[in-house]
Design a protein around this motif. Structure first.
Motif, PDB file in Angstrom:
ATOM      1  N   TYR A  33      53.629  42.527  47.224  1.00 49.00           N
ATOM      2  CA  TYR A  33      52.619  42.749  46.183  1.00 49.00           C
ATOM      3  C   TYR A  33      52.695  41.643  45.127  1.00 49.00           C
ATOM      4  O   TYR A  33      51.679  41.079  44.731  1.00 49.00           O
ATOM      5  N   ILE A  34      53.887  41.348  44.671  1.00 52.47           N
ATOM      6  CA  ILE A  34      54.063  40.307  43.647  1.00 52.47           C
ATOM      7  C   ILE A  34      53.588  38.959  44.175  1.00 52.47           C
ATOM      8  O   ILE A  34      52.913  38.209  43.484  1.00 52.47           O
ATOM      9  N   LEU A  36      51.314  38.394  46.478  1.00 50.44           N
ATOM     10  CA  LEU A  36      49.848  38.398  46.549  1.00 50.44           C
ATOM     11  C   LEU A  36      49.210  38.331  45.169  1.00 50.44           C
ATOM     12  O   LEU A  36      48.223  37.626  44.966  1.00 50.44           O
ATOM     13  N   SER A  37      49.760  39.075  44.237  1.00 55.22           N
ATOM     14  CA  SER A  37      49.129  39.159  42.918  1.00 55.22           C
ATOM     15  C   SER A  37      49.333  37.904  42.082  1.00 55.22           C
ATOM     16  O   SER A  37      48.620  37.690  41.105  1.00 55.22           O
ATOM     17  N   THR A  38      50.287  37.063  42.461  1.00 57.56           N
ATOM     18  CA  THR A  38      50.500  35.821  41.724  1.00 57.56           C
ATOM     19  C   THR A  38      49.988  34.607  42.493  1.00 57.56           C
ATOM     20  O   THR A  38      50.183  33.475  42.058  1.00 57.56           O
ATOM     21  N   HIS A  39      49.340  34.856  43.622  1.00 60.07           N
ATOM     22  CA  HIS A  39      48.754  33.802  44.451  1.00 60.07           C
ATOM     23  C   HIS A  39      47.673  33.082  43.658  1.00 60.07           C
ATOM     24  O   HIS A  39      46.851  33.723  43.010  1.00 60.07           O
ATOM     25  N   ASP A 118      41.553  40.554  42.740  1.00 57.18           N
ATOM     26  CA  ASP A 118      42.433  40.507  41.564  1.00 57.18           C
ATOM     27  C   ASP A 118      42.392  41.809  40.778  1.00 57.18           C
ATOM     28  O   ASP A 118      43.434  42.358  40.403  1.00 57.18           O
ATOM     29  N   GLN A 119      41.186  42.292  40.535  1.00 51.95           N
ATOM     30  CA  GLN A 119      41.028  43.537  39.785  1.00 51.95           C
ATOM     31  C   GLN A 119      41.662  44.707  40.554  1.00 51.95           C
ATOM     32  O   GLN A 119      42.377  45.527  39.975  1.00 51.95           O
ATOM     33  N   ASP A 120      41.425  44.754  41.854  1.00 54.72           N
ATOM     34  CA  ASP A 120      41.970  45.847  42.656  1.00 54.72           C
ATOM     35  C   ASP A 120      43.491  45.748  42.800  1.00 54.72           C
ATOM     36  O   ASP A 120      44.180  46.764  42.839  1.00 54.72           O
ATOM     37  N   LEU A 121      44.024  44.527  42.875  1.00 54.84           N
ATOM     38  CA  LEU A 121      45.486  44.370  42.909  1.00 54.84           C
ATOM     39  C   LEU A 121      46.109  44.832  41.597  1.00 54.84           C
ATOM     40  O   LEU A 121      47.183  45.451  41.602  1.00 54.84           O
ATOM     41  N   ASN A 122      45.455  44.548  40.483  1.00 55.30           N
ATOM     42  CA  ASN A 122      45.966  45.030  39.194  1.00 55.30           C
ATOM     43  C   ASN A 122      46.013  46.552  39.174  1.00 55.30           C
ATOM     44  O   ASN A 122      47.001  47.147  38.739  1.00 55.30           O
ATOM     45  N   GLY A 125      48.777  47.764  41.401  1.00 54.35           N
ATOM     46  CA  GLY A 125      50.074  47.618  40.743  1.00 54.35           C
ATOM     47  C   GLY A 125      50.372  48.792  39.830  1.00 54.35           C
ATOM     48  O   GLY A 125      51.493  49.308  39.804  1.00 54.35           O
TER      49      GLY A 125
END
Length: 154
Positions: A33-34, A36-39, A118-122, A125
């Motif tokens: 997750y981290i 992907l979310s920081t990609h 991005d919004q959905d990953l936030n 999280g």
């Protein structure tokens, strides 16, 4: 979230092999997750598909491996532990539904859908953080340690 995971592993690790496997799956999911979310660019479809698979594996492991032990302990618990478990489990179920919605949306996402990643990953999280906390509270509330099958040590 990684710091809290380390605390949980220190507190609950080694108690039972199913719980250890569950915590290791949590860690693998969190690391991915981290990543992907920081990609800086959109992940490939293969990367997203892999992550979605880990997400489903994690929520499934909870329901089919850990929660069986939890429910057995829950049935024998009383008082505040039982009340807390009755409040937590429905929240975990709703959380699971939302995680599965993420999976369904992104397993075969098109370019337009990826614009929402991005919004959905936030949001995911936030869901994962809530889920980890709820799972830890549930396990602690019913004192799972005393109720696990001792014939399957870590």
């Amino acid at each position: 979230m990684l710091g809290k995971l380390e605390q949980t592993k220190a507190r609950l690790g080694g108690i039972h092999k199913a719980l250890d496997a569950f915590l290791n799956a949590r860690q693998a999911l969190l690391v991915e997750y981290i990543r992907l979310s920081t990609h800086r660019t959109l992940p490939s479809q293969a990367e997203l598909h892999e992550f979605c698979g880990q997400l489903v594996d994690y929520v499934s492991a909870g329901h089919f491996e850990i929660y069986d032990h939890v429910l057995a302990a829950y049935e024998s618990s009383q008082g505040n532990a039982r009340i807390l478990a009755e409040r937590i489990y429905p929240r975990i179920k709703r959380n699971t539904d939302e995680a599965l919605n993420f999976h369904d949306k992104y397993t075969q996402a098109d370019d337009d859908t990826l614009l929402e990643l991005d919004q959905d990953l936030n949001r995911l999280g936030e869901l994962l953080e809530e889920r980890f906390s709820l799972e830890d509270r549930l396990v602690s509330a019913i004192d799972l340690v005393d109720h696990l099958d001792t014939s399957a040590p870590a």
